[in-house]
Design an enzyme around this catalytic site. Sequence first.
Site, PDB file in Angstrom:
ATOM      1  CD  GLU A  38    -122.888 -31.983 -19.355  1.00 35.41           C
ATOM      2  OE1 GLU A  38    -122.601 -31.818 -20.765  1.00 35.41           O
ATOM      3  OE2 GLU A  38    -123.414 -31.313 -18.436  1.00 35.41           O
ATOM      4  CG  ASP A  78    -125.181 -25.922 -22.348  1.00 36.27           C
ATOM      5  OD1 ASP A  78    -125.484 -26.446 -23.426  1.00 36.27           O
ATOM      6  OD2 ASP A  78    -125.947 -26.042 -21.238  1.00 36.27           O
TER       7      ASP A  78
END
Length: 349
Positions: free
Chosen positions: A64, A235
């Site tokens: 990410e 998450d």
Amino acid sequence: MTPPSALALVPFVSVANMMRLIHAIGPRSAVADMVGYIEEDFRRWKQFDKTPRVAAHSEEGVIELMPTANDELYGFKYVNGHPANMKRGYQTVTAFGVLSKVATGYPVLLTEMTLLTALRTAATSAMAAKYLAPEGATVMAMIGNGAQCEFQALAMAEICGIKTVRLYDIDPSATEKSATNLQGQGLDVISCATPEEAIAGAQIITTCTADKRNATVLTDNMVGAGVHINAIGGDCPGKTELHPDILHRSDIFVEFPDQTWIEGEIQVLDRDHPITELWRVISGEKSGRENANQITLFDSVGFAMEDFSALRYIRDQLDKHPYFDELDMLADPDEPRDLFGMLQRSSAA
């Protein structure tokens, strides 16, 4: 060869220097200071460009980029999440980050962020608990005793006054590791054989597991009235820790809704389910905990502004604690338009 100018040199905080820096400040003091930086940025929430993190998912995990900026500074973090890494002898999460000046685009800091992410995650959890946990909370249950465990315990002790930590992990060696590391930290540490045993008497329940799936770490009948749940393990899409019935009984607080609806515990709810943005509580627009019987849930997925705050904090410490190297990572020709000439002259040097 002409030595690089000051403009070309960027402070770089390596893992070794980050450890030196945190030891010089003190881990508890660093977390407490970081809480202040995150609160400051949350209070000026509207001044930031905000976007959900850019994620590249695979069967093995996720990579990410987490960017954000205000008028002065731009920051981003590169971070991965690979639950199977532990079996390979690798970290589940690793990261690095950059802070740059908006006015010039020049970076002013490059730093490791694996340790720093652990500190800022703990600081964010403690900041949320400061507003949401029951008054006088002294006992925290820590479900999941991986790399984040000790940071969470110390942050809750420093900011919220936790005295006792009750540990549980499906891997007893993880609990043993955490219990050993927390010795001498001023906490009463209790290793537990089941999650039910761990949450007995706890006013704060932190869930921090790594398995990349919809799991039920806490069932509905495990959660009584009046507790604060700090859910930090879920998450990414398809990864949760709490039974949905717990969510329906809780007042839910989130960081950035556009991201939390995709990655957090609330991904299993309808989009019209009520949630409260944490920045509104910190700025005084909304209430946090309102009564002793309320179940509060911080559905934390980690947001780029927290990393921005952590990067600001580290940048500001380097004048007092110069634990960094200078990297020659920006081309800086004498004449800004003559990049090729700089290359040519270097061959003759």
